[in-house]
Design a protein around this motif. Sequence first.
Motif, PDB file in Angstrom:
ATOM      1  N   ILE A  34      56.620  -2.014  -1.712  1.00  0.00           N
ATOM      2  CA  ILE A  34      56.122  -0.684  -1.406  1.00  0.00           C
ATOM      3  C   ILE A  34      54.610  -0.677  -1.599  1.00  0.00           C
ATOM      4  O   ILE A  34      54.114  -1.015  -2.680  1.00  0.00           O
ATOM      5  N   ALA A  35      53.925  -0.308  -0.551  1.00  0.00           N
ATOM      6  CA  ALA A  35      52.461  -0.326  -0.585  1.00  0.00           C
ATOM      7  C   ALA A  35      51.901   1.058  -0.292  1.00  0.00           C
ATOM      8  O   ALA A  35      52.556   1.900   0.316  1.00  0.00           O
ATOM      9  N   ILE A  51      53.416  -2.855  -4.791  1.00  0.00           N
ATOM     10  CA  ILE A  51      54.297  -3.305  -5.857  1.00  0.00           C
ATOM     11  C   ILE A  51      55.448  -4.042  -5.177  1.00  0.00           C
ATOM     12  O   ILE A  51      56.096  -3.526  -4.274  1.00  0.00           O
ATOM     13  N   ARG A  52      55.633  -5.271  -5.593  1.00  0.00           N
ATOM     14  CA  ARG A  52      56.553  -6.137  -4.881  1.00  0.00           C
ATOM     15  C   ARG A  52      57.999  -5.861  -5.258  1.00  0.00           C
ATOM     16  O   ARG A  52      58.296  -5.371  -6.361  1.00  0.00           O
ATOM     17  N   ARG A  53      58.895  -6.226  -4.393  1.00  0.00           N
ATOM     18  CA  ARG A  53      60.314  -5.920  -4.543  1.00  0.00           C
ATOM     19  C   ARG A  53      60.970  -6.764  -5.616  1.00  0.00           C
ATOM     20  O   ARG A  53      60.439  -7.809  -6.022  1.00  0.00           O
ATOM     21  N   SER A  71      53.171   2.094  -9.635  1.00  0.00           N
ATOM     22  CA  SER A  71      54.319   1.857 -10.512  1.00  0.00           C
ATOM     23  C   SER A  71      55.592   2.356  -9.839  1.00  0.00           C
ATOM     24  O   SER A  71      55.541   3.196  -8.940  1.00  0.00           O
ATOM     25  N   ARG A  72      56.713   1.860 -10.317  1.00  0.00           N
ATOM     26  CA  ARG A  72      58.008   2.297  -9.806  1.00  0.00           C
ATOM     27  C   ARG A  72      58.670   3.258 -10.783  1.00  0.00           C
ATOM     28  O   ARG A  72      58.518   3.126 -11.994  1.00  0.00           O
ATOM     29  N   ASP A  80      54.943   5.503  -7.460  1.00  0.00           N
ATOM     30  CA  ASP A  80      53.817   6.396  -7.705  1.00  0.00           C
ATOM     31  C   ASP A  80      52.495   5.645  -7.635  1.00  0.00           C
ATOM     32  O   ASP A  80      52.431   4.439  -7.895  1.00  0.00           O
ATOM     33  N   LEU A  81      51.455   6.399  -7.307  1.00  0.00           N
ATOM     34  CA  LEU A  81      50.095   5.868  -7.329  1.00  0.00           C
ATOM     35  C   LEU A  81      49.252   6.811  -8.174  1.00  0.00           C
ATOM     36  O   LEU A  81      49.002   7.946  -7.769  1.00  0.00           O
ATOM     37  N   GLN A  82      48.851   6.345  -9.339  1.00  0.00           N
ATOM     38  CA  GLN A  82      47.985   7.111 -10.212  1.00  0.00           C
ATOM     39  C   GLN A  82      46.536   6.781  -9.864  1.00  0.00           C
ATOM     40  O   GLN A  82      46.153   5.607  -9.871  1.00  0.00           O
TER      41      GLN A  82
END
Length: 125
Positions: A34-35, A51-53, A71-72, A80-82
């Motif tokens: 997920i990018a 974040i890789r699977r 983070s997942r 999420d993207l902080q």
Amino acid sequence: QVQLVESGGGLVQAGGSLRLSCAGLGRALRNYNIAWFRQAPGKEREFVAVIRRNGGGTIYADSLKDRFAISRDNAKNAVDLQMNSLELEDTAVYYCAAGSQVLSAVRDGRMYTSWGQGTQITVSS
């Protein structure tokens, strides 16, 4: 294919923070890379982070790694993207994307098979 829905965008002052969320519908996001990408007006789409699977790590654009964190949240089936210390140059539409590509291709937007609708981030002075 998994359906992606972004949320959390909005207007923020320079120096502030925002947290974006990418929710997955229909499939478990943990099985996908997920990018986050972004596109500013008049500019090309830009890789932000991935974040890789299946327990893989994270990769960031060099210019953003000190301010952004991906983070997942597997309980929510979301990524999420902080974003901290936001700058005027961070103004863009932010998209999340899902894919299953190999490590060498995770920065390439063409390799992602599902995209969200995008969420606008506007940073004001």
